[in-house]
Scaffold this active site. Structure first.
Site, PDB file in Angstrom:
ATOM      1  N   LYS A   1      -9.850  42.710   3.903  1.00  9.67           N
ATOM      2  CA  LYS A   1      -9.027  43.235   4.995  1.00  9.67           C
ATOM      3  C   LYS A   1      -7.746  42.417   5.136  1.00  9.67           C
ATOM      4  O   LYS A   1      -6.651  42.955   5.231  1.00  9.67           O
ATOM      5  CB  LYS A   1      -9.837  43.162   6.292  1.00  9.67           C
ATOM      6  CG  LYS A   1      -9.089  43.678   7.499  1.00  9.67           C
ATOM      7  CD  LYS A   1      -9.830  43.410   8.800  1.00  9.67           C
ATOM      8  CE  LYS A   1     -11.297  43.717   8.665  1.00  9.67           C
ATOM      9  NZ  LYS A   1     -11.957  43.895   9.957  1.00  9.67           N
TER      10      LYS A   1
ATOM     11  N   LYS B   1     -15.004  33.865   9.217  1.00  2.89           N
ATOM     12  CA  LYS B   1     -15.604  34.493  10.406  1.00  2.89           C
ATOM     13  C   LYS B   1     -16.552  33.495  11.041  1.00  2.89           C
ATOM     14  O   LYS B   1     -17.023  32.568  10.371  1.00  2.89           O
ATOM     15  CB  LYS B   1     -16.370  35.760  10.008  1.00  2.89           C
ATOM     16  CG  LYS B   1     -16.640  36.704  11.137  1.00  2.89           C
ATOM     17  CD  LYS B   1     -15.453  37.610  11.474  1.00  2.89           C
ATOM     18  CE  LYS B   1     -15.657  38.365  12.765  1.00  2.89           C
ATOM     19  NZ  LYS B   1     -14.607  39.365  12.991  1.00  2.89           N
TER      20      LYS B   1
ATOM     21  N   ASP C   1     -13.679  38.471  18.807  1.00  4.00           N
ATOM     22  CA  ASP C   1     -14.443  39.593  18.245  1.00  4.00           C
ATOM     23  C   ASP C   1     -15.376  40.040  19.382  1.00  4.00           C
ATOM     24  O   ASP C   1     -15.075  39.755  20.566  1.00  4.00           O
ATOM     25  CB  ASP C   1     -15.219  39.159  16.995  1.00  4.00           C
ATOM     26  CG  ASP C   1     -15.837  40.330  16.228  1.00  4.00           C
ATOM     27  OD1 ASP C   1     -15.113  40.978  15.457  1.00  4.00           O
ATOM     28  OD2 ASP C   1     -17.042  40.606  16.391  1.00  4.00           O
TER      29      ASP C   1
ATOM     30  N   SER D   1      -2.595  39.132  14.634  1.00  2.00           N
ATOM     31  CA  SER D   1      -2.962  37.712  14.740  1.00  2.00           C
ATOM     32  C   SER D   1      -2.087  36.877  13.811  1.00  2.00           C
ATOM     33  O   SER D   1      -1.641  35.778  14.162  1.00  2.00           O
ATOM     34  CB  SER D   1      -4.425  37.507  14.345  1.00  2.00           C
ATOM     35  OG  SER D   1      -5.274  37.671  15.466  1.00  2.00           O
TER      36      SER D   1
HETATM   37  P1  NDP Z   1     -15.991  43.967  22.656  1.00  3.31           P
HETATM   38  O1  NDP Z   1     -16.980  42.925  22.923  1.00  3.31           O
HETATM   39  O2  NDP Z   1     -14.714  43.973  23.401  1.00  3.31           O
HETATM   40  O3  NDP Z   1     -16.635  45.425  22.840  1.00  3.31           O
HETATM   41  C1  NDP Z   1     -17.753  45.828  22.121  1.00  3.31           C
HETATM   42  C2  NDP Z   1     -18.168  47.189  22.615  1.00  3.31           C
HETATM   43  O4  NDP Z   1     -19.190  47.707  21.765  1.00  3.31           O
HETATM   44  C3  NDP Z   1     -18.768  47.153  23.998  1.00  3.31           C
HETATM   45  O5  NDP Z   1     -18.526  48.367  24.656  1.00  3.31           O
HETATM   46  C4  NDP Z   1     -20.264  46.986  23.711  1.00  3.31           C
HETATM   47  O6  NDP Z   1     -21.129  47.400  24.748  1.00  3.31           O
HETATM   48  C5  NDP Z   1     -20.400  47.881  22.506  1.00  3.31           C
HETATM   49  N1  NDP Z   1     -21.556  47.442  21.692  1.00  3.31           N
HETATM   50  C6  NDP Z   1     -21.820  46.205  21.217  1.00  3.31           C
HETATM   51  N2  NDP Z   1     -22.985  46.164  20.551  1.00  3.31           N
HETATM   52  C7  NDP Z   1     -23.456  47.413  20.612  1.00  3.31           C
HETATM   53  C8  NDP Z   1     -24.625  48.020  20.123  1.00  3.31           C
HETATM   54  N3  NDP Z   1     -25.564  47.329  19.439  1.00  3.31           N
HETATM   55  N4  NDP Z   1     -24.765  49.315  20.344  1.00  3.31           N
HETATM   56  C9  NDP Z   1     -23.851  50.037  21.008  1.00  3.31           C
HETATM   57  N5  NDP Z   1     -22.710  49.525  21.510  1.00  3.31           N
HETATM   58  C10 NDP Z   1     -22.531  48.236  21.322  1.00  3.31           C
HETATM   59  O7  NDP Z   1     -15.720  43.893  21.077  1.00  3.31           O
HETATM   60  P2  NDP Z   1     -14.479  44.441  20.251  1.00  3.31           P
HETATM   61  O8  NDP Z   1     -13.984  45.696  20.840  1.00  3.31           O
HETATM   62  O9  NDP Z   1     -13.555  43.320  20.033  1.00  3.31           O
HETATM   63  O10 NDP Z   1     -15.163  44.729  18.841  1.00  3.31           O
HETATM   64  C11 NDP Z   1     -15.757  45.982  18.529  1.00  3.31           C
HETATM   65  C12 NDP Z   1     -15.867  46.121  17.017  1.00  3.31           C
HETATM   66  O11 NDP Z   1     -14.576  46.029  16.429  1.00  3.31           O
HETATM   67  C13 NDP Z   1     -16.717  45.043  16.329  1.00  3.31           C
HETATM   68  O12 NDP Z   1     -17.342  45.625  15.203  1.00  3.31           O
HETATM   69  C14 NDP Z   1     -15.668  44.048  15.856  1.00  3.31           C
HETATM   70  O13 NDP Z   1     -16.128  43.270  14.777  1.00  3.31           O
HETATM   71  C15 NDP Z   1     -14.560  45.000  15.431  1.00  3.31           C
HETATM   72  N6  NDP Z   1     -13.231  44.427  15.334  1.00  3.31           N
HETATM   73  C16 NDP Z   1     -12.649  43.815  16.414  1.00  3.31           C
HETATM   74  C17 NDP Z   1     -11.369  43.322  16.315  1.00  3.31           C
HETATM   75  C18 NDP Z   1     -10.655  42.760  17.505  1.00  3.31           C
HETATM   76  O14 NDP Z   1      -9.456  42.503  17.384  1.00  3.31           O
HETATM   77  N7  NDP Z   1     -11.300  42.575  18.642  1.00  3.31           N
HETATM   78  C19 NDP Z   1     -10.650  43.335  15.039  1.00  3.31           C
HETATM   79  C20 NDP Z   1     -11.312  44.071  13.988  1.00  3.31           C
HETATM   80  C21 NDP Z   1     -12.562  44.557  14.153  1.00  3.31           C
HETATM   81  P3  NDP Z   1     -21.838  46.311  25.690  1.00  3.31           P
HETATM   82  O15 NDP Z   1     -20.775  45.805  26.596  1.00  3.31           O
HETATM   83  O16 NDP Z   1     -22.921  47.054  26.368  1.00  3.31           O
HETATM   84  O17 NDP Z   1     -22.370  45.241  24.759  1.00  3.31           O
END
Ligand code: NDP
Length: 456
Positions: free
Chosen positions: A124, A136, A176, A388
Site C-alpha cells: 500500500k 504496523k 487505526d 500521513s
Molecule cells: P475505528 O476504530 O475508527 O472504527 C472502526 C469501526 O468498525 C467501528 O464502527 C467499529 O464498531 C467497527 N468494527 C470494528 N470491529 C468490528 C467487527 N469485528 N465487526 C463489525 N464492526 C466492527 O477504526 P477506523 O475507521 O480507523 O478503521 C476501520 C478499518 O479501516 C480498519 O480495517 C483499519 O485497519 C482500516 N484503515 C484505517 C485507516 C485510518 O486512517 N484510520 C487507514 C487505512 C485503513 P465498534 O465501535 O462497535 O467496535
C-alpha cells in the site's frame, strides 16, 4: 506458448512451496496466511516475466519481517488494580523509507493480525508513490468502556516501551481501529517527555495544534471514495444518484459517507460491531458524528433521533440491503462469500474496500467472476497513509498546507494509484483486475529497491 505455460507452472510451484513454508513458520496465523496468499497469487505473471526476482529470493525476503517486537504493557486502572496487556510492532520492510503504519487497539489484536496488516502495508505504501516503508503495531487493549485517564495511562505505558524502537527517520506509527487523535495525543506527549525533544515527525494523525495535518482525519474515507469514483467513471457510472451501504461508523466510514454524500449518493446504511441501521431517507451524518465522535455511543441510538430508520442486531446482515455500491469500512473478513452472493443477487455495481482485508478471498473471487467492479483495500484505502506521509513532509519542512492543498494532493495520489494499477493489470493480462494490478505495482517498486540495496 508451451514454454510460457511450463514457466508459469514452475513459478506457480515455487510460489506454492514458499506459501507452504510461510504457513509452517507462522502456524495458526490465518489472517496473515490469507494476506500472503492474495499477494502471492497475484505475482505469478510478474515472476514469470522477471526471473531475477526469484533468483535473488526477493519474495522469500519480503515475506519475512525485518523485525517483530512484542512487549509487556502494564498499567493501573481506575480501581488501582494492575492490568497487563501485550504490545506489538512489526517493522516489515524499510526499502523505500522509514517503517510506516498504524497502531490498532482492539482485544482481537495478536501476532497474526499485526503481521497481515504490516505485510499489506508494504505494498500500500509503495502504491502511494511516497517514500515510506511498511510497518504496523498495536495491542490487545480494549479502549471500549475505559475512562480517559485509563486510556492515557495505557498509552503512556505503551509508548514507554515503543519509544525505544521508533523515530521520525526510523518508524512512524499512526492510528487505526481504536486509535484516533486522542490516543495519538497521549502517545505523542509521552514520547516527547521521554526524548526531551519535539520530534513532531515521529507520529502522524496528531491534533492540528500538536503538528498534525489538515485533511488527515478525512483522508482514508475521502480517498476510498475518490478511488471508487475513478473506477465507476470508467464504466460510465458515478456516485451521483447511487445508493450506498457503508459498514462501520468509525473514522474511515464516517468520511467515506461524507464524501459519497457530497458526490450526490444516498447512503442508506451503516453499522458498528453490535448491529446496523437502515435509513431509507438517507443517513443523517450529523447524528452519526454526534453519536460516534462526540458522545461515544452505540449506533442503535440513531433510531431515537430518526424514527423512520430501523436498527438490526448483528453486523453481517448489512450486506443483504440492496444497493449500487458497497463500502466495507469496519474490519477484516467482514464480507464473506454468502454476503457477496447477496450483494450480487441484489444487483451491486461496485465494491470499494475502505477497511483492511474486509472481503474474504472467496468473496473477492465471486465479485470478480460476476463482473462487479472491485477496488481492493491496498489501493482504495491508501489515502490515509498518503496524507500521513504529507504530514511527515510538513513536519520536516516546518510548513503547514491548507485543507485545499492536501485534498488536491490526495486526489492526484488516488487517481495515480488507480491508473497505475489498471495499466499493470492490462500489461500482465488481467485487464480490469485491480487486485492483481495493485499488488504488482506495489511489489515491483519495493522489489526493485531491495535489489538496488543488495542482500540485506
Ligand atoms: P475505528 O476504530 O475508527 O472504527 C472502526 C469501526 O468498525 C467501528 O464502527 C467499529 O464498531 C467497527 N468494527 C470494528 N470491529 C468490528 C467487527 N469485528 N465487526 C463489525 N464492526 C466492527 O477504526 P477506523 O475507521 O480507523 O478503521 C476501520 C478499518 O479501516 C480498519 O480495517 C483499519 O485497519 C482500516 N484503515 C484505517 C485507516 C485510518 O486512517 N484510520 C487507514 C487505512 C485503513 P465498534 O465501535 O462497535 O467496535
Amino acid at each position: 506458448m508451451r514454454v510460457l505455460e511450463l514457466e508459469t507452472e514452475n513459478v506457480r510451484n515455487y510460489v506454492n512451496h514458499l506459501f507452504e513454508m510461510v504457513k509452517s513458520r507462522n502456524p495458526n496465523e490465518v489472517e496473515f496466511h490469507q494476506a500472503v496468499k492474495e499477494v502471492f497469487d497475484s505475482l505469478v505473471p510478474v515472476l514469470v516475466k522477471n526471473p531475477t526476482y526469484i533468483k535473488l529470493r526477493v519474495l522469500d525476503r519480503m515475506v519475512e519481517p525485518e523485525r517483530f517486537i512484542t512487549f509487556r504493557v502494564p498499567w493501573v486502572d481506575d480501581e488501582g488494580i494492575v492490568q497487563v496487556n501485550r504490545g506489538f510492532r512489526v517493522q516489515y520492510n524499510s526499502s523505500i523509507g522509514p517503517y510506516k503504519g498504524g497502531l490498532r487497539f482492539h482485544p482481537s489484536v495478536n501476532a497474526s493480525i499485526i503481521k497481515f496488516l504490516g505485510f499489506e502495508q508494504i505494498f500500500k505504501n509503495a502504491l502511494t508513490g511516497q517514500f515510506i516503508g511498511g510497518g504496523k503495531g498495536g495491542s490487545d487493549f480494549d479502549p471500549k468502556g475505559k475512562s480517559d485517564m485509563e486510556i492515557m495511562r495505557f498509552c503512556q505505558s505503551f509508548m514507554t516501551e515503543l519509544s525505544k524502537h521508533i523515530g521520525p527517520d526510523l518508524d512512524v506509527p499512526a492510528g487505526d481501529i481504536g486509535v484516533g487523535a486522542k490516543e495519538i495525543g497521549y502517545l505523542f506527549g509521552q514520547y516527547k517527555k521521554l526524548k526531551g525533544a519535539y520530534e513532531a515527525g515521529v507520529l502522524t494523525g496528531k491534533g492540528i495544534d500538536s503538528g498534525g495535518s489538515l485533511g488527515r482525519k478525512e483522508a482514508t474515507g475521502y480517498g476510498t471514495v475518490y478511488f471508487v469514483e475513478e473506477m465507476l467513471n470508467e464504466k460510465g457510472y458515478s456516485f451521483t444518484g447511487s445508493t450506498v451501504v457503508v459498514s462501520g461508523s468509525g473514522n474511515v466510514s464516517i468520511y467515506a459517507m461524507e464524501k459519497a454524500m457530497e458526490l450526490g449518493a444516498s447512503v442508506i446504511a451503516c453499522s458498528d460491531s453490535s448491529g446496523y441501521i437502515y435509513d431509507p431517507n438517507g443517513i443523517n451524518l450529523d447524528t452519526v458524528k454526534r453519536l460516534k465522535e462526540v458522545e461515544n455511543k452505540r449506533i442503535k441510538e440513531y433510531v431515537k433521533a430518526h424514527p423512520e430508520s430501523t436498527y438490526v442486531t448483528g453486523w453481517k446482515g448489512i450486506w443483504t440491503i440492496p444497493c449500487d455500491i458497497a463500502l466495507p469500512c469496519a474490519t477484516q473478513n467482514e464480507l464473506d462469500f454468502e454476503s457477496a452472493k447477496h450483494l450480487i443477487s441484489n444487483g451491486i455495481k461496485a465494491v470499494g474496500e475502505g477497511a483492511n482485508m474486509p472481503s474474504t478471498l472467496d468473496a473477492i473471487d465471486e465479485f470478480l467472476a460476476s463482473g462487479v467492479l472491485f477496488a481492493p483495500a491496498k489501493a482504495a484505502n491508501a489515502g490515509g497513509v498518503a496524507v500521513s506521509s504529507l504530514e511527515m513532509a510538513q513536519n520536516s519542512a516546518r510548513i503547514f498546507w491548507s485543507q485545499e492543498e492536501i485534498d488536491a494532493k490526495l486526489k492526484v495520489i488516488m487517481k495515480t494509484i488507480y491508473k497505475k494499477s489498471m495499466e499493470a493489470a492490462t500489461e500482465y493480462d488481467f485487464p480490469g483486475n485491480l487486485v492483481v494490478g495493485a499488488n504488482i505495482v506495489g511489489f515491483m517498486r519495493v522489489a526493485d529497491a531491495m535489489i538496488e540495496q543488495g542482500v540485506i
